[in-house]
Scaffold this active site. Sequence first.
Site, PDB file in Angstrom:
ATOM      1  CE  LYS A 109       5.981  21.279  21.577  1.00 20.96           C
ATOM      2  NZ  LYS A 109       5.014  20.665  20.665  1.00 20.96           N
TER       3      LYS A 109
HETATM    4  P1  NAD Z   1       0.351  29.570  16.286  1.00 18.77           P
HETATM    5  O1  NAD Z   1       1.232  30.441  17.080  1.00 18.77           O
HETATM    6  O2  NAD Z   1       0.514  29.507  14.810  1.00 18.77           O
HETATM    7  O3  NAD Z   1      -1.184  29.978  16.575  1.00 18.77           O
HETATM    8  C1  NAD Z   1      -1.734  30.070  17.851  1.00 18.77           C
HETATM    9  C2  NAD Z   1      -3.064  30.794  17.711  1.00 18.77           C
HETATM   10  O4  NAD Z   1      -3.736  30.813  18.974  1.00 18.77           O
HETATM   11  C3  NAD Z   1      -2.907  32.262  17.315  1.00 18.77           C
HETATM   12  O5  NAD Z   1      -3.949  32.613  16.403  1.00 18.77           O
HETATM   13  C4  NAD Z   1      -3.108  33.007  18.623  1.00 18.77           C
HETATM   14  O6  NAD Z   1      -3.545  34.356  18.458  1.00 18.77           O
HETATM   15  C5  NAD Z   1      -4.158  32.133  19.261  1.00 18.77           C
HETATM   16  N1  NAD Z   1      -4.296  32.322  20.691  1.00 18.77           N
HETATM   17  C6  NAD Z   1      -3.326  32.396  21.638  1.00 18.77           C
HETATM   18  N2  NAD Z   1      -3.893  32.590  22.849  1.00 18.77           N
HETATM   19  C7  NAD Z   1      -5.228  32.615  22.650  1.00 18.77           C
HETATM   20  C8  NAD Z   1      -6.332  32.785  23.511  1.00 18.77           C
HETATM   21  N3  NAD Z   1      -6.172  32.966  24.816  1.00 18.77           N
HETATM   22  N4  NAD Z   1      -7.590  32.746  22.960  1.00 18.77           N
HETATM   23  C9  NAD Z   1      -7.747  32.573  21.641  1.00 18.77           C
HETATM   24  N5  NAD Z   1      -6.737  32.398  20.775  1.00 18.77           N
HETATM   25  C10 NAD Z   1      -5.499  32.435  21.277  1.00 18.77           C
HETATM   26  O7  NAD Z   1       0.440  28.127  16.945  1.00 18.77           O
HETATM   27  P2  NAD Z   1       0.046  26.740  16.309  1.00 18.77           P
HETATM   28  O8  NAD Z   1       1.249  26.142  15.705  1.00 18.77           O
HETATM   29  O9  NAD Z   1      -1.201  26.899  15.506  1.00 18.77           O
HETATM   30  O10 NAD Z   1      -0.266  25.883  17.623  1.00 18.77           O
HETATM   31  C11 NAD Z   1      -1.535  25.936  18.276  1.00 18.77           C
HETATM   32  C12 NAD Z   1      -1.660  24.722  19.203  1.00 18.77           C
HETATM   33  O11 NAD Z   1      -1.528  23.545  18.421  1.00 18.77           O
HETATM   34  C13 NAD Z   1      -0.599  24.605  20.299  1.00 18.77           C
HETATM   35  O12 NAD Z   1      -1.178  23.970  21.427  1.00 18.77           O
HETATM   36  C14 NAD Z   1       0.437  23.681  19.686  1.00 18.77           C
HETATM   37  O13 NAD Z   1       1.216  23.010  20.644  1.00 18.77           O
HETATM   38  C15 NAD Z   1      -0.479  22.739  18.945  1.00 18.77           C
HETATM   39  N6  NAD Z   1       0.151  21.996  17.858  1.00 18.77           N
HETATM   40  C16 NAD Z   1       0.770  22.634  16.825  1.00 18.77           C
HETATM   41  C17 NAD Z   1       1.321  21.881  15.793  1.00 18.77           C
HETATM   42  C18 NAD Z   1       1.935  22.505  14.573  1.00 18.77           C
HETATM   43  O14 NAD Z   1       2.330  21.764  13.658  1.00 18.77           O
HETATM   44  N7  NAD Z   1       2.009  23.815  14.463  1.00 18.77           N
HETATM   45  C19 NAD Z   1       1.294  20.482  15.848  1.00 18.77           C
HETATM   46  C20 NAD Z   1       0.646  19.867  16.911  1.00 18.77           C
HETATM   47  C21 NAD Z   1       0.080  20.636  17.911  1.00 18.77           C
END
Ligand code: NAD
Length: 419
Positions: A109
């Site tokens: 990561k």
């Molecule tokens: P992203 O940046 O696209 O979206 C994150 C979302 O969370 C945004 O809408 C943001 O406004 C919101 N957010 C942030 N802080 C917040 C809070 N305190 N309360 C409410 N909403 C809040 O990110 P993502 O890619 O969707 O990732 C989200 C999670 O999923 C992370 O933990 C990431 O590690 C995990 N994840 C992502 C992927 C991927 O393929 N993108 C894969 C596995 C896991």
Amino acid sequence: MTTAARDVSVFGDAIAHFNEAADLLELDFGMRQILTHPSRQIIFSIPFQRDSGEFEVYTGYRVQYNFARGPAKGGIRFHPGVTLDEVTALAFWMTWKCAVVDLPFGGGKGGVTCDPKTLSSNELERITRRYAAELVEVVGPDKDVPAPDVNTTPQVMAWFMDTYSMHVRQNVTGVVTGKPLEIGGSRGRVEATGRGVTIAALDQMSEMGLAPERSSVVIQGFGNVGMYAAKLFADRGCKVVGISDVTGAYYNEEGIYVGAAMEHVAKHGSLEAFAGGERITNAELLETSCDVLVPAALEKVFTAENAPRVKAKLIVEGANGPTTPEADRIFKERGIIVIPDIMANAGGVTVSYFEWVQDRMGYFWKESEVNERLEDTLLTNLHQLRQIVNTRNVSLRAAAYMLAIERVVKALKLRGIYA
Ligand code: NAD
């Protein structure tokens, strides 16, 4: 999540989940030592020039946690809260996530401590290119393959791939996944994590007798994971009653029209002032009555403080590490089923693996083929977890760690420890 909750080590929490499964497997001390230490942690400075001409310096990280089953694999996060501790925990989880869905990858990561909201596109590009340039020697299709995470997009992956390719003087599309389709991306990658969340959720709902058309869903976070999960839940007939992002949360008992929320975000950049639901706080959203609750934002969302008030029947961890070990114990006592992050959000890395395979073949699959293979990979391994749950009487989380640890240990033993 509160500041106090984030002050506790994320990696410490991650190790606690690991130890529970290691105890059940009666893993010996030496193997525990090896598996609770990252192979490599890299920290570096990223000096960059603002559009105004001034220079600033950010900190970049890449943690390559484990290589036993293949090259390191894991996203890059751009966020003000990025620390070495957080990146290490995320790399640790990637190790188990890749193993639990049986991908030939280790775990890694990366991240940059920055606030992309304060950066122009040109500034973001300069930071990304400098970040990639610092890592040229240690990443590559057979070494470490980054991908998107919070605040990093297909465009960021395109800049990373281009920078790496310029340094090694050849096109290497397989150095990162999550790229735009035109330059070696895979069909279905953008929606893959959200799709995986719904595949796992619907399978578990069927086990629990929850018919989609009579089930309500609440989703925290409306980014890559949360948005597509919301869309796919709605497509399958579920009623999405609550959504949120960092700007606030919205509730609608009749069901939120997810398409309108997506349009609102496309137009305004966030859910701020979304008119499709009643405005509530993010804390209230997590405690809303619903069948399925999907945290899809950041870590440590469920703590000992709010876990007793969570009303969902099923929690599907779209985010990484949303549940502290204390909250996990409370959910277990209260009979709330949790599909753990390493299984629930493995759809993204699974299609990243498909992208890496397609880049290496130079032959690209139809979206239906990608989605079918994704569903098959997730359900085959989820069903293996259920067998462990039934035979060992453990939680799905413990079962996921047990299966993943066994697979990594097997690879380590076959390779032998080069000591
Ligand atoms: P992203 O940046 O696209 O979206 C994150 C979302 O969370 C945004 O809408 C943001 O406004 C919101 N957010 C942030 N802080 C917040 C809070 N305190 N309360 C409410 N909403 C809040 O990110 P993502 O890619 O969707 O990732 C989200 C999670 O999923 C992370 O933990 C990431 O590690 C995990 N994840 C992502 C992927 C991927 O393929 N993108 C894969 C596995 C896991």
